[in-house]
Write an enzyme that holds these catalytic residues in place. Structure first.
Site, PDB file in Angstrom:
ATOM      1  N   ARG A  78       3.631  19.606   7.090  1.00 48.63           N
ATOM      2  CA  ARG A  78       4.651  18.643   7.534  1.00 48.63           C
ATOM      3  C   ARG A  78       5.788  19.252   8.363  1.00 48.63           C
ATOM      4  NH1 ARG A  78       7.519  15.656   4.740  1.00 48.63           N
ATOM      5  NH2 ARG A  78       7.087  13.724   5.842  1.00 48.63           N
ATOM      6  N   GLU A 103       0.824  -1.228   0.000  1.00 48.28           N
ATOM      7  CA  GLU A 103       0.000   0.000   0.000  1.00 48.28           C
ATOM      8  C   GLU A 103       0.848   1.263   0.000  1.00 48.28           C
ATOM      9  OE1 GLU A 103      -2.332  -0.202   3.556  1.00 48.28           O
ATOM     10  OE2 GLU A 103      -3.568  -1.803   2.777  1.00 48.28           O
ATOM     11  N   PRO A 104       1.623   1.506  -1.030  1.00 42.59           N
ATOM     12  CA  PRO A 104       2.455   2.709  -1.018  1.00 42.59           C
ATOM     13  C   PRO A 104       1.674   3.973  -1.369  1.00 42.59           C
ATOM     14  CG  PRO A 104       2.799   1.496  -3.035  1.00 42.59           C
ATOM     15  CD  PRO A 104       1.826   0.687  -2.227  1.00 42.59           C
ATOM     16  N   GLY A 105       1.922   5.025  -0.651  1.00 41.61           N
ATOM     17  CA  GLY A 105       1.325   6.329  -0.962  1.00 41.61           C
ATOM     18  C   GLY A 105       2.413   7.310  -1.369  1.00 41.61           C
ATOM     19  N   ARG A 106       3.216   7.681  -0.364  1.00 42.66           N
ATOM     20  CA  ARG A 106       4.242   8.709  -0.571  1.00 42.66           C
ATOM     21  C   ARG A 106       5.124   8.450  -1.791  1.00 42.66           C
ATOM     22  NH1 ARG A 106       6.429  11.365   3.808  1.00 42.66           N
ATOM     23  NH2 ARG A 106       5.631   9.636   5.050  1.00 42.66           N
ATOM     24  N   TYR A 154       5.821  17.643  11.975  1.00 41.10           N
ATOM     25  CA  TYR A 154       6.819  16.601  12.257  1.00 41.10           C
ATOM     26  C   TYR A 154       8.253  17.120  12.228  1.00 41.10           C
ATOM     27  CZ  TYR A 154       2.927  14.142   9.853  1.00 41.10           C
ATOM     28  OH  TYR A 154       1.710  13.703   9.406  1.00 41.10           O
ATOM     29  N   CYS A 200      -0.482  33.082  11.632  1.00 44.00           N
ATOM     30  CA  CYS A 200      -0.221  33.688  12.928  1.00 44.00           C
ATOM     31  C   CYS A 200       0.185  32.649  13.974  1.00 44.00           C
ATOM     32  CB  CYS A 200      -1.480  34.439  13.365  1.00 44.00           C
ATOM     33  SG  CYS A 200      -1.182  35.466  14.777  1.00 44.00           S
ATOM     34  N   GLU A 201       1.337  32.022  13.748  1.00 43.69           N
ATOM     35  CA  GLU A 201       1.870  31.027  14.688  1.00 43.69           C
ATOM     36  C   GLU A 201       3.387  31.093  14.566  1.00 43.69           C
ATOM     37  OE1 GLU A 201       0.369  27.851  16.110  1.00 43.69           O
ATOM     38  OE2 GLU A 201      -1.679  28.119  15.380  1.00 43.69           O
TER      39      GLU A 201
HETATM   40  N1  LLP Z   1      -1.510   2.015   4.404  1.00 44.65           N
HETATM   41  C1  LLP Z   1      -1.921   2.434   5.611  1.00 44.65           C
HETATM   42  C2  LLP Z   1      -2.836   1.608   6.381  1.00 44.65           C
HETATM   43  C3  LLP Z   1      -1.444   3.655   6.131  1.00 44.65           C
HETATM   44  O1  LLP Z   1      -1.808   4.035   7.346  1.00 44.65           O
HETATM   45  C4  LLP Z   1      -0.561   4.442   5.352  1.00 44.65           C
HETATM   46  C5  LLP Z   1      -0.073   5.728   5.852  1.00 44.65           C
HETATM   47  C6  LLP Z   1      -0.180   3.969   4.085  1.00 44.65           C
HETATM   48  C7  LLP Z   1      -0.675   2.746   3.638  1.00 44.65           C
HETATM   49  C8  LLP Z   1       0.729   4.721   3.163  1.00 44.65           C
HETATM   50  O2  LLP Z   1       1.978   4.969   3.706  1.00 44.65           O
HETATM   51  P1  LLP Z   1       3.124   5.631   2.789  1.00 44.65           P
HETATM   52  O3  LLP Z   1       3.499   4.642   1.740  1.00 44.65           O
HETATM   53  O4  LLP Z   1       2.571   6.877   2.208  1.00 44.65           O
HETATM   54  O5  LLP Z   1       4.226   5.910   3.744  1.00 44.65           O
HETATM   55  N2  LLP Z   1       1.360  12.417   6.996  1.00 44.65           N
HETATM   56  C9  LLP Z   1       2.574  11.669   7.241  1.00 44.65           C
HETATM   57  C10 LLP Z   1       2.443  10.240   6.778  1.00 44.65           C
HETATM   58  C11 LLP Z   1       1.311   9.502   7.449  1.00 44.65           C
HETATM   59  C12 LLP Z   1       1.129   8.116   6.939  1.00 44.65           C
HETATM   60  C13 LLP Z   1      -0.064   7.467   7.543  1.00 44.65           C
HETATM   61  N3  LLP Z   1      -0.372   6.182   7.000  1.00 44.65           N
HETATM   62  C14 LLP Z   1       3.738  12.388   6.563  1.00 44.65           C
HETATM   63  O6  LLP Z   1       3.504  13.442   5.976  1.00 44.65           O
HETATM   64  O7  LLP Z   1       4.864  11.936   6.644  1.00 44.65           O
END
Ligand code: LLP
Length: 417
Positions: A310, A271-274, A314, A344-345
């Site tokens: 971000r 499940e890649p997002g980033r 973080y 304003c922070e």
């Molecule tokens: N699957 C599940 C169940 C997840 O909770 C996540 C991310 C992903 C897949 C995708 O993860 P990735 O491949 O994108 O790392 N907002 C944070 C990242 C939060 C990720 C939460 N879950 C940031 O900006 O670094």
């Protein structure tokens, strides 16, 4: 100093200064070719066994990007009803959507069930709720293996101190609930964390997960989660996540399971997002003021924490480039500077004490690696409309893919009796 936007030709045939004038700032700019390249890489990680990558759309949910994921053959995972609706709108069929929520209401579960969407349950209580409204159905259970990984404690999504999933020793209790409702647990999923460049923690977690998988007897899918990282320090030559090496090592981890299951091999999933979108997106913002306060140099831009959360949330590092007259400033005098937004922070900072080319009012700041968790986490804090998004298409020209939010839209839901 290097310039990623010039090396990668992120703006295609467009001039960033003209884009900023045409569409205004702050402006998210994505490059289709770079995003598709990353999507293809994740789609092809495992070729030896049945395998599917789900695009984790929380990273970037723009409709045009979702359509690219669909066209590249990715499935997708959704965290909410809103995300499911967007995926359906992008043309994903229900069987290509995986719902991975936590702490959702009966109505939200009912929405997924009604659309025939495979759903992951994140606690025994949610499994019980699901069973009570969908007896005899199929579902997935999210396991928290007690180990996690990630760039910041806030993005570690497994381990003893996180809210996600059920513990391994609760699996028998999950079976009892499944039995009570005639449920079939045909999938298990985990996600240990986000943004690792060394795949070892993922591989260790995958191996452990395959051990856990042996406790189940009707698995059709095993989902290992996402988290593959990208080099946020690319201007200092930080190395890429080595997909080829990862692919080899991940396949080896799957080999031993596959040997034991020649006739009942499930579909392996990730499940890649980033990784899919981060490097294909930048933010262009305008410098409206520079100043010196008690010995600290500030460059004040329109890229506040409302536009990119971000760094504030973080302490994340994003490489910054200074663009002047449409060109990256790569040489000349440099200085240490705090780059701030217009919110304003005092935590509204893109970077602290960063050595950058001397910045002047009127310059453009380009924030790299903003394609993931950028717009999708943005807000209208301080009543600032959300940014516009443009896509540099394969032809190298810009296409608007989200209009800048209007003040009317921002105020539309206010009730003024
Ligand atoms: N699957 C599940 C169940 C997840 O909770 C996540 C991310 C992903 C897949 C995708 O993860 P990735 O491949 O994108 O790392 N907002 C944070 C990242 C939060 C990720 C939460 N879950 C940031 O900006 O670094």
């Amino acid at each position: 100093m290097r310039s990623y936007v010039e090396e990668s030709q992120l703006f295609g045939k467009e001039d960033p200064e003209e884009l900023a004038v045409r569409y205004g700032t702050p402006l998210y700019v994505y490059n289709e070719e770079i995003i598709r390249r990353h999507m293809k890489a994740v789609a092809g990680v495992i070729t030896k066994y049945p395998y599917r990558a789900n695009y984790s759309m929380k990273a970037n949910s723009n409709l045009s990007i979702l359509k690219m994921a669909r066209e590249e053959g990715l499935n997708a995972d959704a965290m909410s009803v809103g995300e499911i609706m967007l995926l359906l709108k992008a043309g994903f069929s229900s069987d290509r959507i995986f719902f991975v929520p936590n702490n959702v209401s009966e109505e939200e579960l009912q929405f997924a069930i009604g659309h025939g969407i495979m759903t992951s349950l994140d606690s025994l209580d949610q499994l019980d709720l699901f069973g009570s409204i969908n007896p005899g159905g199929k579902c997935s259970v999210r396991i928290n293996p007690g180990i996690g990984a990630g760039h910041h404690e806030k993005v570690v999504t497994a381990g003893r101190k996180t809210k996600f999933g059920i513990e391994e020793h609760d699996i028998d209790a999950a079976f009892d609930i499944a039995k009570k409702y005639g449920l079939h647990i045909t999938e298990i999923n985990q996600h240990v964390g986000s943004q690792y460049l060394d795949p070892q923690p993922f591989l260790d977690a995958a191996e452990n997960f395959l051990r856990i998988a042996e406790k189940f007897n009707e698995l059709e899918y095993i989902d290992f989660g996402g988290g593959y990282g990208i080099p946020y320090h690319k201007l200092e030559d930080e190395a890429q996540f080595d997909m080829e090496d990862f692919s080899k090592r991940f396949t080896e981890v799957l080999d031993s399971y596959a040997e034991k299951h020649p006739n009942d091999l499930p579909l392996f999933k990730s499940e890649p997002g980033r990784y899919c979108v981060a490097e294909g997106g930048v933010i262009l913002g305008r410098v409206h003021a520079v100043k010196q306060n008690y010995g600290i140099r500030y460059a004040g831009t329109d890229i506040g924490m409302n536009v990119l959360a971000r760094p504030t949330l973080y302490d994340s590092w994003h490489d910054l480039e200074i663009l002047r007259d449409g060109k990256a400033v790569t040489d000349g005098e440099r200085e240490n500077v705090y780059v701030t937004g217009n919110i304003c922070e005092s935590g509204d900072l893109l970077c602290k004490d960063r050595n950058l080319p001397v910045i002047h009012r009127g310059d453009l700041i380009c924030v790299l690696d903003a394609g993931a968790y950028g717009f999708s986490m943005s807000s209208s804090y301080n009543s600032r409309p959300r940014a516009a998004e443009v896509l540099i298409t394969k032809e190298g020209t810009a296409k608007l893919i989200r209009r800048r939010e209007t003040y009317e839209a921002m105020f539309a839901d206010l009730v003024d009796d």
